[in-house]
Motif scaffolding. Structure first.
Motif, PDB file in Angstrom:
ATOM      1  N   HIS A 191       0.832  -1.200   0.000  1.00 36.86           N
ATOM      2  CA  HIS A 191       0.000   0.000   0.000  1.00 36.86           C
ATOM      3  C   HIS A 191       0.873   1.258   0.000  1.00 36.86           C
ATOM      4  O   HIS A 191       2.038   1.214   0.395  1.00 36.86           O
ATOM      5  N   PRO A 196       2.394  10.125   0.232  1.00 38.45           N
ATOM      6  CA  PRO A 196       2.742   9.135  -0.800  1.00 38.45           C
ATOM      7  C   PRO A 196       4.175   8.626  -0.715  1.00 38.45           C
ATOM      8  O   PRO A 196       4.536   7.693  -1.430  1.00 38.45           O
ATOM      9  N   ASN A 233       0.592   5.217   1.514  1.00 41.19           N
ATOM     10  CA  ASN A 233      -0.167   6.081   2.405  1.00 41.19           C
ATOM     11  C   ASN A 233      -0.832   7.201   1.597  1.00 41.19           C
ATOM     12  O   ASN A 233      -0.167   7.916   0.847  1.00 41.19           O
ATOM     13  N   THR A 234      -2.137   7.358   1.754  1.00 43.49           N
ATOM     14  CA  THR A 234      -2.879   8.349   0.961  1.00 43.49           C
ATOM     15  C   THR A 234      -2.520   9.783   1.344  1.00 43.49           C
ATOM     16  O   THR A 234      -2.555  10.688   0.503  1.00 43.49           O
ATOM     17  N   LYS A 235      -2.164   9.995   2.617  1.00 45.69           N
ATOM     18  CA  LYS A 235      -1.810  11.344   3.052  1.00 45.69           C
ATOM     19  C   LYS A 235      -0.355  11.682   2.782  1.00 45.69           C
ATOM     20  O   LYS A 235      -0.009  12.840   2.591  1.00 45.69           O
TER      21      LYS A 235
END
Length: 244
Positions: A14, A20, A16-18
């Motif tokens: 994955h 990158p 991290n969306t907050k």
């Protein structure tokens, strides 16, 4: 190659969306993220796992460099003892089966002669010859399967040499690449973290191809490391013997 140590599921990659710049893995069977059955997430940072793999491979390389004889004995304990016993047993069974087939051929020839001369009846000849033929076919199947087993055992010897070659390649490169990892590592088990804050720990167990888990003897260079994975974040790794 990353698997959950509790449920056996793969860990998924994955970003991290907050942030990158942060990449991580987590259990694909985690109950909260994927409605699975695993009760814990088994979160591990990608940069942290890379540091652990690099350091562990360096330990293997250093052990091979400083104690080739000891390393060879370690691998022998993992593979050779059981393998040599299996090879010996398979060869013995093949020899015994071949000897029995030759014996059956002799017995069959005598039976045929006795039938022609009238010493045994046709019905007895048919019954016993059928028995001999069935036994002979079973022995041929057994020999065929034993030879396949021997081929697999011989491949293990070759694979062990490939494993050593891959470590030596790492010694020259001093870096890890995807092809090299595939040559060396079968899979990695990631356990759930334990403790809180600065006392938090996480067990990561590497299983190598063809030899499984290797417990490297304690040496002066195995005292542990702390490395920065990115600014403000570090990973501490302390080699610790475990039961494989």
């Amino acid at each position: 190659m990353l698997y959950c140590a509790d449920c056996g599921s793969k860990l998924w990659f994955h970003t991290n969306t907050k942030n990158p710049n942060i990449h991580f893995f987590s259990c694909s069977n985690y109950v909260n993220d994927y409605r699975g059955t695993c009760q814990t997430r088994h979160y591990v940072r990608a940069d942290a796992i890379e540091e652990v793999i690099t350091y562990e491979l360096q330990r293997l390389a250093d052990y091979l460099k400083y104690d080739q004889e000891g390393f060879a004995e370690l691998l022998a304990e993992k593979t050779n003892k059981d393998m040599l016993n299996e090879q010996k047993n398979a060869k013995t069974q093949i020899d015994q089966s071949l000897a029995r087939i030759n014996k059956i051929d002799v017995l069959y020839e005598r039976l045929y002669e006795d039938n022609v001369s009238g010493k045994v009846t046709d019905s007895f000849y048919m019954e016993l010859s059928h028995k001999y033929e069935n036994e002979k076919e079973e022995l041929k199947k057994k020999i065929f399967n034993l030879k396949i087993q021997l081929d697999e055992l011989n491949k293990k010897v070759f694979h062990k040499e490939m494993f050593l070659s891959a470590i030596e390649k790492f010694m020259e490169m001093k870096t890890i690449t995807a092809p090299l990892i595939r040559e060396l590592i079968d899979h990695i088990e990631v356990h759930e973290t334990e403790g809180e804050g600065k006392y938090k720990t996480q067990r990561i167990v590497i299983f190598y191809r063809f030899v499984g888990y290797i417990e490297i003897p304690e040496m002066a260079l195995n005292q542990g490391i702390t490395k920065d994975t990115r600014q403000g974040v570090s990973v501490s790794y302390i080699p610790k013997a475990i039961t494989a």
